[in-house]
Structure formats: C-alpha cells, structure tokens
Design a protein around this motif. Structure first.
Motif, PDB file in Angstrom:
ATOM      1  N   ALA A 172     -15.274 -25.852   7.322  1.00 39.80           N
ATOM      2  CA  ALA A 172     -15.200 -26.056   8.755  1.00 39.80           C
ATOM      3  C   ALA A 172     -16.065 -26.992   9.525  1.00 39.80           C
ATOM      4  O   ALA A 172     -15.564 -28.014  10.343  1.00 39.80           O
ATOM      5  CB  ALA A 172     -15.300 -24.611   9.518  1.00 39.80           C
TER       6      ALA A 172
ATOM      7  N   THR B  34     -15.623 -31.034   8.549  1.00 36.84           N
ATOM      8  CA  THR B  34     -14.546 -31.377   9.388  1.00 36.84           C
ATOM      9  C   THR B  34     -15.146 -31.750  10.874  1.00 36.84           C
ATOM     10  O   THR B  34     -14.857 -32.828  11.437  1.00 36.84           O
ATOM     11  CB  THR B  34     -13.141 -30.532   9.413  1.00 36.84           C
ATOM     12  OG1 THR B  34     -13.003 -30.318   7.907  1.00 36.84           O
ATOM     13  CG2 THR B  34     -11.987 -31.483  10.098  1.00 36.84           C
ATOM     14  N   ALA B  35     -15.551 -30.326  11.395  1.00 37.67           N
ATOM     15  CA  ALA B  35     -16.008 -30.605  12.846  1.00 37.67           C
ATOM     16  C   ALA B  35     -17.168 -31.724  13.086  1.00 37.67           C
ATOM     17  O   ALA B  35     -17.192 -32.336  14.037  1.00 37.67           O
ATOM     18  CB  ALA B  35     -16.475 -29.234  13.249  1.00 37.67           C
TER      19      ALA B  35
ATOM     20  N   TYR C 240     -26.170 -30.638  16.995  1.00 37.78           N
ATOM     21  CA  TYR C 240     -25.365 -29.408  16.418  1.00 37.78           C
ATOM     22  C   TYR C 240     -26.423 -28.628  15.411  1.00 37.78           C
ATOM     23  O   TYR C 240     -26.646 -27.566  15.490  1.00 37.78           O
ATOM     24  CB  TYR C 240     -24.060 -29.517  15.921  1.00 37.78           C
ATOM     25  CG  TYR C 240     -23.289 -28.104  15.511  1.00 37.78           C
ATOM     26  CD1 TYR C 240     -22.857 -27.437  16.384  1.00 37.78           C
ATOM     27  CD2 TYR C 240     -23.562 -27.654  14.195  1.00 37.78           C
ATOM     28  CE1 TYR C 240     -21.972 -26.344  16.131  1.00 37.78           C
ATOM     29  CE2 TYR C 240     -23.054 -26.514  13.904  1.00 37.78           C
ATOM     30  CZ  TYR C 240     -22.124 -25.751  14.910  1.00 37.78           C
ATOM     31  OH  TYR C 240     -21.686 -24.771  14.341  1.00 37.78           O
TER      32      TYR C 240
ATOM     33  N   ARG D  52     -17.330 -34.873  15.438  1.00 34.75           N
ATOM     34  CA  ARG D  52     -18.382 -34.893  16.670  1.00 34.75           C
ATOM     35  C   ARG D  52     -19.067 -36.324  16.603  1.00 34.75           C
ATOM     36  O   ARG D  52     -19.768 -36.661  17.696  1.00 34.75           O
ATOM     37  CB  ARG D  52     -19.022 -33.773  16.865  1.00 34.75           C
ATOM     38  CG  ARG D  52     -18.325 -32.464  17.325  1.00 34.75           C
ATOM     39  CD  ARG D  52     -18.966 -31.454  17.588  1.00 34.75           C
ATOM     40  NE  ARG D  52     -20.052 -31.599  18.457  1.00 34.75           N
ATOM     41  CZ  ARG D  52     -20.512 -30.393  19.186  1.00 34.75           C
ATOM     42  NH1 ARG D  52     -20.229 -29.245  18.977  1.00 34.75           N
ATOM     43  NH2 ARG D  52     -21.455 -30.492  20.188  1.00 34.75           N
TER      44      ARG D  52
ATOM     45  N   ASN E 230      -9.289 -36.426  16.373  1.00 34.22           N
ATOM     46  CA  ASN E 230     -10.135 -35.906  17.326  1.00 34.22           C
ATOM     47  C   ASN E 230      -9.433 -35.132  18.126  1.00 34.22           C
ATOM     48  O   ASN E 230      -8.331 -35.786  18.728  1.00 34.22           O
ATOM     49  CB  ASN E 230     -10.704 -37.028  17.994  1.00 34.22           C
ATOM     50  CG  ASN E 230     -11.621 -36.677  19.085  1.00 34.22           C
ATOM     51  OD1 ASN E 230     -11.862 -35.498  19.668  1.00 34.22           O
ATOM     52  ND2 ASN E 230     -12.282 -37.796  19.567  1.00 34.22           N
TER      53      ASN E 230
ATOM     54  N   THR F  74     -17.838 -24.913  17.573  1.00 33.43           N
ATOM     55  CA  THR F  74     -17.855 -26.314  17.488  1.00 33.43           C
ATOM     56  C   THR F  74     -17.282 -27.013  18.728  1.00 33.43           C
ATOM     57  O   THR F  74     -17.181 -28.190  18.608  1.00 33.43           O
ATOM     58  CB  THR F  74     -17.376 -26.900  16.244  1.00 33.43           C
ATOM     59  OG1 THR F  74     -15.893 -26.764  16.328  1.00 33.43           O
ATOM     60  CG2 THR F  74     -17.790 -26.315  14.981  1.00 33.43           C
TER      61      THR F  74
ATOM     62  N   ALA G  88     -14.054 -28.907  18.198  1.00 33.46           N
ATOM     63  CA  ALA G  88     -14.106 -30.184  17.406  1.00 33.46           C
ATOM     64  C   ALA G  88     -12.945 -29.704  16.094  1.00 33.46           C
ATOM     65  O   ALA G  88     -12.230 -30.416  15.652  1.00 33.46           O
ATOM     66  CB  ALA G  88     -15.445 -30.508  16.769  1.00 33.46           C
ATOM     67  N   LEU G  89     -13.157 -28.556  15.670  1.00 31.60           N
ATOM     68  CA  LEU G  89     -12.518 -27.970  14.629  1.00 31.60           C
ATOM     69  C   LEU G  89     -11.292 -27.308  15.674  1.00 31.60           C
ATOM     70  O   LEU G  89     -11.517 -26.594  16.232  1.00 31.60           O
ATOM     71  CB  LEU G  89     -12.813 -26.855  13.888  1.00 31.60           C
ATOM     72  CG  LEU G  89     -12.058 -26.188  12.569  1.00 31.60           C
ATOM     73  CD1 LEU G  89     -12.126 -27.311  11.558  1.00 31.60           C
ATOM     74  CD2 LEU G  89     -12.265 -25.015  12.379  1.00 31.60           C
ATOM     75  N   GLU G  90     -10.107 -27.889  15.361  1.00 33.87           N
ATOM     76  CA  GLU G  90      -9.013 -27.285  16.040  1.00 33.87           C
ATOM     77  C   GLU G  90      -7.747 -27.026  15.395  1.00 33.87           C
ATOM     78  O   GLU G  90      -6.868 -27.867  14.684  1.00 33.87           O
ATOM     79  CB  GLU G  90      -8.401 -28.425  17.003  1.00 33.87           C
ATOM     80  CG  GLU G  90      -7.101 -28.197  17.808  1.00 33.87           C
ATOM     81  CD  GLU G  90      -7.194 -26.743  18.707  1.00 33.87           C
ATOM     82  OE1 GLU G  90      -6.811 -25.936  17.901  1.00 33.87           O
ATOM     83  OE2 GLU G  90      -7.551 -26.622  19.826  1.00 33.87           O
TER      84      GLU G  90
ATOM     85  N   ALA H 172     -13.732 -22.744  15.615  1.00 31.89           N
ATOM     86  CA  ALA H 172     -13.270 -23.902  16.733  1.00 31.89           C
ATOM     87  C   ALA H 172     -13.994 -23.581  18.004  1.00 31.89           C
ATOM     88  O   ALA H 172     -14.430 -24.630  18.619  1.00 31.89           O
ATOM     89  CB  ALA H 172     -11.680 -23.670  16.946  1.00 31.89           C
TER      90      ALA H 172
END
Ligand code: FAD
Ligand code: MG
Length: 354
Positions: A295, A298-299, A311, A303, A269, A120, A123-125, A117
């Motif tokens: 991870a 998804t992230a 990234y 984004r 988001n 990223t 973005a990953l929460e 988390a």
C-alpha cells in the motif's frame, strides 16, 4: 546356546564392529537432521494475479508447505481479482449498489485498503478502477482519455463511500473496487502465516516483485533482496533483511508510450486521474507486513519525494528507498546501513533521511 557360538559373541572384535556401526549410523542421523534437512531447499513457481510468483522454503516441511501456499494464492486470487467473474470483488463491482456478502479475507483486504487510503490522504485510492481501465491498463489497449472523460470517471471514485460491514460490502452503483495496489502484499502475508503454521521457519516468497521473508536464511544470516532497476534488468541495489517485506512500485513494468511520445505508467494520481509524473522513478518500502509495504509503495510513489519523506518522518514504522529522475537515492536512516548499491548505480548520490 552351543559353547562355540558363545565364544564368537564374546569375541572382542565383533563387539567393536557393532559399536562402530551404531556410532556411524547415529552420526549420520545427527548430521542429516542438524546439517542437511534444515538447509534442504524447496522451490515452486506459480502463475497467478497476472504475475510470476516464486516460493522458496527450507527444511523438512518445505514441500508440503509450498503445496499449501500455492493453493492459498489461488484461493485469494479467486476472492480478490477484479477481472474474475466469480470473485467477491467482481460481485461487489456489479452489485448495482446493494450489499454483497463476502468472505472474511475479502472484507479484511478491502477494510485494510480503505484504512490505508485514509492514512495516506487518498494517495492510495482503491476505487480508481474506472480510471485505470480508461487508460487501457486493464486490457493493454492503451489510450489517453480526454479531460472531460477523466472528470466524469473521477466522480465515480471515492474510498469514503465504500462501506465494509462485518461480512458484506456496500459500494455505490457505478463505482468499482481494485485491489491491484495491495492484493499481492495481502496475499503474501497470508502465505507467510500459512507457512509458519506448517512449521516452516525459513522462506522467501516473491510475488511479481513483492518480496517477503519469513525468518532468516537457514544458516541464520540475513536475506539479500535485490531491488530492480527502473530502466533495465539489473539491480539498483541490495538490502540485507530478515522477517519483513520489501516491495517496490514504479512505472517501469506497466506503462505505454503515447502518440505524444510521453511515457504513461500504471500508477495514477487520484487527484487528477493521470499517470503519476513527479520525478520519482521507484519507491521501495521495507515493512513488517507485505500489505503495508504494498500500500505504501504505491501511495508514496503518488505523493512524490518531499511528501513521501514527510510521511515517513511522521510515521517511522517502515523504511523507504526512493530513486528520482535526477539519479539520486533517498534512503531512510533505519535501512541505510543494510543497503548496498550495485552495478552502474554504485556511484549514485545517496541522501540519508533522518
Ligand atoms: P502497485 O504499485 O502495487 O499497484 C499499481 C496498481 O494499482 C495499478 O496497476 C492499478 O491497478 C492500481 N492503481 C493505480 N494507481 C492507484 C492508486 N493511486 N491507488 C490505488 N491503486 C492504484 N492484472 C491483469 O492484467 N490481469 C488480471 O487478471 C489480474 N488479476 C489480479 C488479481 C489480483 C488478486 C491482484 C492482486 C492483481 C491482479 N492483477 C491482474 C495485477 C494488477 O492489476 C496490478 O497490475 C498489479 O497488482 C500491480 O502491482 P505492482 O506491484 O506492479 O504495482
Ligand atoms: Mg502497491
């Protein structure tokens, strides 16, 4: 011994027969051990984590290995499920804000999710569960929450407020953890380690679309892993890989069409609490570990294309295939030569990202 018998034993043809039998049996054993058993395929289908999991292992230890793998999946599901009332995550989510002792694997999975988390930019929460639930993705009773409701729920999400101590997790009251975006990848890594420990050198596991390869195919060639098309049952393409994870995220399996006719997917988001709608149809990540690939898939979906590419350019320790709603494929340079478009995607434009 009577002279007659000695005569028989001395007879050349009998010795030749014996020799022939020995040679035939030995050749059979060599053939079986080197050309049959290493290629012997064992398969198992497991239903867990609300998905179908297929496990394939090769060699003499395959069957035993897959038995152990199945138990490992159930064990991890019992720890990491947000819905199982006996899981560690459930206990943490219902702790009222006090520290909850958890298993090593739970602490490891949550610590990893929090690190990703951070990595990223949020973005990953992993604390997004109240928001995911408000949209109905946990029950199938879909709805569109109001702006006020979302604002209230978003105030309950912030991975920075979760504390993982050695074997305990502290989560503020009202917040809830959900490892839906990394749990299958984490479980895949644990299964691959277990299969290795069991002496298996060649295996392919598929946890509801998270594909993880142990080694190569038994003949030494690469695995050919299909990447599902976001809008049909065929494949976008195939990647040729060994010893890695291939994980895809998209909004094509878990989604609903709202009363307004719009499509709402299950990846949210964290910035606004709404299903991602940024022109990306799917993101596939190829990485050494399943948890990282899970991870990041998804992230990077959250984004969006430009930030995902930036990234990757800043990290370069994974590969990525991104499909946009303009029917364009963006693929990072390290995997470009190992990717084949298939079927109706054969004509799609590809941009190689350097
Ligand atoms: P991914 O992209 O990997 O993950 C998306 C999922 O992560 C969403 O469904 C949501 O749950 C969550 N999420 C959404 N946005 C974000 C975000 N920005 N950051 C972090 N997370 C986000 N499903 C059930 O319906 N019932 C069950 O009982 C159930 N048990 C499970 C137990 C375990 C241990 C695990 C790992 C999963 C379980 N699931 C269950 C499935 C889970 O809820 C997700 O639907 C699934 O993991 C989604 O995987 P994916 O690869 O499709 O998508
Ligand atoms: Mg994921």
């Amino acid at each position: 011994m009577p002279a007659k018998l000695i005569g028989i034993w001395k007879h050349k043809s009998i010795w030749l027969c014996l020799l022939l039998i020995i040679v035939t049996v030995s050749a059979g054993m060599v053939y079986r051990n080197f050309f049959v058993l290493p290629y012997e395929q064992h398969e198992k289908t497991v239903y867990a984590m609300d998905t179908q999991i297929t496990l394939t292992a090769y060699g003499t230890k395959g069957e035993e290995g897959l038995e152990a793998a199945e138990q490992e999946i159930y064990r991890l599901e019992k720890l990491l499920s947000a819905t199982d009332e006996h899981s560690d995550i459930y206990a943490v989510n219902h702790s009222g804000g006090s520290a909850v002792p958890v298993a090593d694997d739970t602490a490891e999975a949550v610590a990893f999710a929090l690190a990703m988390a951070d990595n990223t930019g949020g973005a990953l929460e992993p604390t997004l569960y109240p928001v995911v639930r408000a949209w109905g993705f946990t029950t199938g009773q879909y709805r569109i929450p109001s702006d006020d409701e979302l604002a209230g729920l978003l105030s309950l999400t912030d991975y920075k407020k979760v504390l993982v101590q050695k074997n305990a997790i502290l989560l503020p009251d009202g917040m809830e953890l959900d490892l839906g975006a990394v749990g299958k990848g984490f479980a895949g890594d644990k299964v691959i380690s277990l299969l290795k420990e069991q002496g298996i050198r060649s295996a392919l596991i598929n946890l509801g679309g998270n594909v993880q390869a142990l080694g190569t195919k038994p003949d030494g060639s690469n695995w050919r892993v299909g990447i599902k098309s976001p809008d049909s049952s065929d494949y976008l393409g195939i990647v040729n890989v060994a010893d890695c994870a291939v994980v895809t995220s998209g909004a094509y399996e878990r989604f609903f069409i709202g009363a307004d006719g719009r499509k709402y997917g299950h990846i949210i988001n964290p910035a606004d609490g709404r299903p991602v709608n940024n022109g990306v149809l799917s993101v596939t990540i190829i990485a050494p570990q399943g948890r990282t690939a899970d991870a990041l898939s998804t992230a990077m979906f959250v984004r969006g294309k430009d930030e995902a590419i930036a990234y990757w350019q800043a990290h370069r320790d994974f590969e990525m295939i991104l499909l946009t709603d303009e029917q364009r494929i963006y693929i990072t340079e390290g995997i470009a030569d190992s990717f084949e478009r298939t079927g109706r995607y054969s004509g799609l434009k590809i941009t190689v990202v350097h």
